[in-house]
Design a protein around this motif. Structure first.
Motif, mmCIF file in Angstrom:
data_model
loop_
_atom_site.group_PDB
_atom_site.id
_atom_site.type_symbol
_atom_site.label_atom_id
_atom_site.label_comp_id
_atom_site.label_asym_id
_atom_site.label_seq_id
_atom_site.Cartn_x
_atom_site.Cartn_y
_atom_site.Cartn_z
ATOM 1 N N ASP A 119 36.721 42.849 16.106
ATOM 2 C CA ASP A 119 37.956 42.811 16.792
ATOM 3 C C ASP A 119 37.936 43.282 18.456
ATOM 4 O OD1 ASP A 119 37.313 45.511 16.759
ATOM 5 O OD2 ASP A 119 38.883 45.977 14.974
ATOM 6 N N VAL A 169 39.486 37.472 11.316
ATOM 7 C CA VAL A 169 40.639 36.826 12.242
ATOM 8 C C VAL A 169 41.551 36.101 11.473
ATOM 9 C CG1 VAL A 169 39.497 37.899 14.365
ATOM 10 C CG2 VAL A 169 39.105 35.382 13.412
ATOM 11 N N THR A 170 42.925 35.731 11.791
ATOM 12 C CA THR A 170 43.420 34.883 11.019
ATOM 13 C C THR A 170 43.757 33.664 12.130
ATOM 14 O OG1 THR A 170 45.504 35.753 12.190
ATOM 15 C CG2 THR A 170 44.959 36.487 9.898
ATOM 16 N N GLU A 197 46.349 32.396 13.269
ATOM 17 C CA GLU A 197 47.316 32.862 14.593
ATOM 18 C C GLU A 197 46.490 33.434 15.717
ATOM 19 O OE1 GLU A 197 47.749 33.553 11.205
ATOM 20 O OE2 GLU A 197 49.136 32.106 10.919
ATOM 21 N N SER A 198 45.573 34.268 15.431
ATOM 22 C CA SER A 198 44.956 34.891 16.449
ATOM 23 C C SER A 198 44.458 33.935 17.694
ATOM 24 C CB SER A 198 43.663 35.739 15.994
ATOM 25 O OG SER A 198 43.948 36.437 14.900
ATOM 26 N N PHE A 258 39.347 35.773 19.628
ATOM 27 C CA PHE A 258 38.469 36.316 18.591
ATOM 28 C C PHE A 258 37.106 36.725 19.401
ATOM 29 C CE2 PHE A 258 37.621 31.905 17.981
ATOM 30 C CZ PHE A 258 36.480 31.803 18.010
#
Length: 299
Positions: free
Chosen positions: A126, A134-135, A137-138, A141
Motif C-alpha cells: 500500500d 490491491v483490487t 478498482e485501485s 498501486f
C-alpha cells in the motif's frame, strides 16, 4: 540446475488473493562452444531454434504493427484477470549463481565470470509500503523490490567447476558456497561489482494518462553500498575473451570439420580441416549456385 520452484495459486479466489512464485537455487555453469565436443544433431537443433526465434520475433512485430490500426476494445474477462494477477504477483528468488568458464581465450589461464544473488523479493504494497492486496478498482498501486547481495566477479585462474572428475553433489555444494551473503565479499572471488543490496520502491498510476501532470511511474532506490573494481589481469583477460567470441562466431560454420587432435604432430588432419572448410563452405556452394542444373531448376 533448478533447486526448487514453488507456485502458490489461489484458484478459488484469484481476485482476492495473490499468486506467489518462489524460486530457490538456480545454478548454471556454462562453457564456450569450442570447449565441448561437436554434436551434429545438437548443432542443427540449435540453428533451427535460432531461426524459429527470429521468425517469431518478426511475426510478433508485424502483429503489433497491425494492432495499432485496430480500434481498441474493452478488455475481456481473461485480460482483466491476468492484469489482476500480475498486479498482485509476489516473486521470491533465492540463491542464484550463473557462471561462465573460459579455458581457451587466454593461453595457460582460465577465466571465470559469474553473477550471484542471495535474495530477491518483489511484492505489492500500500502507500505506506506495507504488503497488501490491491483490487481492480485501485487507480494506484505500489511495488517493493528488495534485492540482497548481488555481485559480479571475474576470477583469474579459478578452478573449474566443469571438471568431469567432480561429482554432481560436490559441484552443487561448491557453487552454492560461492554466493556472497550479508554483503560480505568472499576471499576466493575477484569482484567487478562487490556485493550490493538495493531497495527499490515503485508507484504505478494506471490512470496517469487522464492527467498529464501526474507521473505514470515513480521510483526511488536505496543502494546501501557500491564497490566497483577492475584490475589489469581482469581487463586484459576480458579483452581477449571478447576477441575469442569474435573468432568463435567466425569459425562456427567450420566447426564440423575441425579435428579433435592437437595441432602439433597432426599437420595432415589440420590441413584437411582448412581444405574442407574452404571447399564445403565457399567453393562448392558458389559452383552449385551457378551451375546449369540449378539455373534450370529456378527458371
Amino acid at each position: 540446475r533448478l533447486g526448487k520452484l514453488s507456485l502458490s495459486i489461489p484458484w478459488k479466489n484469484l481476485y482476492r488473493d495473490r499468486v506467489e512464485v518462489t524460486i530457490d537455487g538456480v545454478y548454471v555453469v556454462a562453457l564456450p562452444t569450442h570447449a565441448s565436443k561437436y554434436d551434429p544433431e545438437k548443432e542443427q537443433k540449435s540453428i533451427r531454434s535460432a531461426k524459429a526465434k527470429e521468425l517469431a520475433a518478426i511475426e510478433e512485430a508485424q502483429k503489433k504493427a497491425a494492432e495499432k490500426d485496430v480500434e481498441k476494445k474493452d478488455d475481456g474477462f481473461a485480460v482483466k484477470m491476468a492484469m489482476q494477477i500480475v498486479r498482485n504477483l509476489q516473486v521470491t528468488v533465492r540463491n542464484v549463481h550463473i557462471r561462465y568458464e573460459d579455458p581457451i581465450s587466454v593461453a595457460g589461464h582460465q577465466l571465470a565470470y559469474g553473477i550471484t544473488l542471495e535474495h530477491l523479493l518483489v511484492v505489492t504494497t500500500d502507500g505506506n509500503w506495507t504488503p497488501t492486496f490491491v483490487t481492480e478498482e485501485s487507480a494506484k498501486f505500489w511495488k517493493v523490490l528488495d534485492m540482497s547481495c548481488l555481485s559480479v566477479y571475474c576470477d583469474v585462474d579459478s578452478p573449474s567447476l566443469a571438471n568431469p572428475s567432480l561429482s554432481r553433489g560436490t559441484v552443487d555444494k561448491t557453487i552454492e558456497e560461492m554466493i556472497a551473503r550479508g554483503e560480505a565479499s568472499l576471499p576466493n572471488h575477484q569482484y567487478l561489482i562487490k556485493p550490493i543490496s538495493v531497495d527499490t520502491k515503485l508507484m504505478i498510476n494506471k490512470n496517469a494518462g487522464a492527467n498529464p501532470d501526474e507521473p505514470q511511474v515513480e521510483m526511488s532506490m536505496d543502494v546501501r553500498q557500491l564497490g566497483i573494481a577492475l584490475d589489469q589481469d581482469q581487463f586484459q583477460g576480458s579483452m581477449m575473451v571478447v576477441e575469442s567470441f569474435d573468432r568463435m562466431a567466425t569459425n562456427l560454420p567450420f566447426r564440423k570439420y575441425k579435428p579433435a587432435t592437437p595441432l602439433h604432430g597432426n599437420a595432415r588432419a589440420w590441413w584437411n580441416y582448412a581444405l574442407q572448410s574452404i571447399l564445403k563452405e565457399d567453393v562448392e556452394p558458389r559452383l552449385r549456385q551457378w551451375s546449369w542444373k540449378r539455373i534450370k531448376e529456378h527458371r
